[in-house]
Design an enzyme around this catalytic site. Structure first.
Site, mmCIF file in Angstrom:
data_model
loop_
_atom_site.group_PDB
_atom_site.id
_atom_site.type_symbol
_atom_site.label_atom_id
_atom_site.label_comp_id
_atom_site.label_asym_id
_atom_site.label_seq_id
_atom_site.Cartn_x
_atom_site.Cartn_y
_atom_site.Cartn_z
ATOM 1 N N LYS A 123 0.855 -1.189 0.000
ATOM 2 C CA LYS A 123 0.000 0.000 0.000
ATOM 3 C C LYS A 123 0.890 1.237 0.000
ATOM 4 O O LYS A 123 1.916 1.275 0.696
ATOM 5 C CB LYS A 123 -0.898 -0.020 1.247
ATOM 6 C CG LYS A 123 -1.976 1.057 1.271
ATOM 7 C CD LYS A 123 -2.908 0.867 2.480
ATOM 8 C CE LYS A 123 -4.033 1.894 2.509
ATOM 9 N NZ LYS A 123 -4.964 1.676 3.652
ATOM 10 N N SER A 165 -9.906 1.639 2.464
ATOM 11 C CA SER A 165 -9.042 2.429 1.625
ATOM 12 C C SER A 165 -7.953 1.647 0.893
ATOM 13 O O SER A 165 -7.388 2.141 -0.071
ATOM 14 C CB SER A 165 -8.358 3.502 2.475
ATOM 15 O OG SER A 165 -7.502 2.898 3.431
ATOM 16 N N SER A 169 -10.087 -0.769 6.645
ATOM 17 C CA SER A 169 -9.483 -0.586 5.316
ATOM 18 C C SER A 169 -8.748 -1.790 4.745
ATOM 19 O O SER A 169 -8.355 -1.756 3.578
ATOM 20 C CB SER A 169 -8.527 0.600 5.334
ATOM 21 O OG SER A 169 -9.255 1.782 5.156
#
Ligand code: GLN
Length: 483
Positions: free
Chosen positions: A78, A153, A177
């Site tokens: 990420k 997210s 997330s």
């Protein structure tokens, strides 16, 4: 020979010298090249670096050295995990051009274990969102249906695994997330116990809630990845100073005699009937495997969402104060320092990040602190107590991960409240600091994946993974829609 696809199989084959890390990485880079133009899972692909790292693994194997438990395993990171000398954007304009001078602890540990970072994945700006539509670089698409969001997210990390661009990835989970995008993309996603995985080098959103965790297509792969990154780190003052639980070795122990409680507050209003149906089916599957199933009430969980949307923005408003046009990335010049700060932040932050900063600043301001932030902290304590009571009667809890399957682009992005409601099932565990994971369990009425959530008390990962393995073995085929 055809290349293995799971991290477990790749590492075994590379370690045994049956396939080279280089051919594994080349195959994944080719898949990214062919498919990511339409998915947009990656902000940055690290092709040259990945090939060099794979060659180093192959050299170790050739020299008879131990290449590590994740030898040659491609992993996607990420883009809020710091990578030394490599742009780390948090999908925000405000970090334009910033290259961290150090690696996050997880990045370092993965490299030490022989894994190969293939790229940085897209996210909602600063991890604020549930659809990846808040990225400054355009949304990621759900590989199961490009008209739908991948969740967020960590949408890029979930999509990268679902699309086969990498067998495993890392995301971060502040309010869901990792678990919510895992559910929406039909993969495994794990939020570990707060403090189990070092946050050093994770760009902070809400520091008392943030945790890093894995995505994978199999339970065993998440166990392998989590083992590699977990464990004490003196660079993170909240890191737990105790040995990390063994996970890979316990997966086949079954669930005989485990007591599993279905959380009643998370099975009623607001949960789509097909999702609730799959969760009941998952409970039946655990019962068939020998678990005892009951219902349990976690009353304060109903207030989790309200408390979270005060606590997380409050912490964010403080954490994001550092983006001032001086210390990181973007600067928009103006005659005075204050005007430069304002112009930089106006241009650099997207709408949702600005909304969070305003919400948080308001909740912390004199005169409102007790009514908002202080009250939210009290709710947080009640949630911890309610979970403690629930875990006196049950070893694990079960709920949906997300109230619905993947929604369409634009459906919720203009209605913050509708978007925030997505997090109703995932947020309570973040507030308590407990582990939880999402396991795919068949499809909804629209044919999109449904994720069921397993919740455990602090450091209960081993039990949680055993139940996840049982659910994985019993999961209905994704091809059959709920009816
Ligand atoms: N969707 C939640 C939010 O927008 C959770 C985000 C997260 O876990 N990083 O805050």
């Amino acid at each position: 020979m055809t290349l293995p696809t799971t991290a477990t199989a790749i590492a075994a084959a590379v370690r045994a010298g049956e396939v080279s890390a280089r051919e594994v990485v080349d195959a994944h880079l080719a898949a990214i090249e062919a498919g990511d133009a339409s998915i947009n899972a990656f902000n940055l692909v690290l092709a040259d670096e990945a090939r060099a790292a794979a060659a180093a693994v192959d050299a170790k194997v050739a020299a008879g050295e131990d290449p590590g438990p994740l030898a040659g395993v491609p992993v996607a990171l990420k883009d809020n995990l710091c990578t030394r000398g490599v742009p780390t954007t948090c999908s925000s304009r405000i970090l334009d051009g910033w290259r961290p001078p150090y690696d996050a602890t997880v990045v370092e540990r993965l490299a030490g274990a022989g894994a190969v970072a293939v790229g940085k994945t897209n996210l909602d700006e600063f991890a604020m969102g549930s659809s990846t539509e808040n990225s400054a670089f355009g949304p990621t698409r759900n590989p199961r249906d490009p008209e739908r969001v991948p969740g967020g997210s960590s949408g890029g990390s979930a999509a990268a695994v679902a699309a086969g661009f990498a067998p495993v990835s890392l995301g971060s989970d502040t309010g869901g997330s990792i678990r919510q995008p895992a559910a929406l993309c039909g993969v495994i996603g794990v939020k570990p116990t707060y403090g189990l995985v070092s946050r050093y080098g994770l760009v902070a959103f809400a520091s008392s809630l943030d945790q890093i965790g894995p995505f994978s297509t199999t339970v065993a792969d998440s166990a392998l990845l989590l083992e590699a990154v977990a464990g004490h780190d003196p660079l993170d003052s909240t890191s737990i100073d105790a040995p990390a639980p063994s996970l890979v070795d316990v997966l086949d122990r079954g669930v005989d005699g485990l007591r599993v409680g279905l959380v009643s507050e998370l099975m009623g209003e607001g949960i789509a009937p097909d999702v609730a149906g799959r969760v009941r089916q998952a409970a039946d599957a655990l019962a068939a495997a020998g678990a005892e199933i009951g219902e349990v009430s976690v009353p304060a969980a109903s207030y989790g969402l309200s408390a979270y949307y005060l606590i997380a923005p409050a912490e964010a408003s403080s954490n994001l104060a550092r983006y001032d046009g001086v210390r990181y990335g973007l600067r928009v010049d103006a005659p005075t320092t204050a005007e430069m700060n304002a112009a930089t932040r106006t241009a650099g932050f997207g709408a949702e990040v600005k909304r969070r900063i305003m919400l948080g600043t308001y909740a912390l301001s004199a005169g409102y602190y007790d009514a908002y932030y202080g009250k939210a902290l009290k709710v947080r304590t009640l949630i911890v107590r309610d979970f403690e009571a629930a875990y006196e009667r049950f070893d694990l809890l079960l709920s949906p991960t997300s109230p619905t399957t993947a929604f369409r682009f634009g459906e919720k992005v203009d209605d913050p409240l509708a978007m925030y409601l997505n997090d109703v099932c995932t947020i309570p565990t973040n507030l308590a600091g407990h582990p939880a994971m999402s396991v795919p369990f068949g499809a909804g009425a629209d044919g999109m994946p449904v994720g069921v959530q397993l919740l455990a008390p602090a450091l209960g990962e081993a039990t949680m993974f055993r139940a996840a393995a049982a659910l994985e073995a019993a999961a209905p085929p994704l091809e059959e829609a709920w009816s």
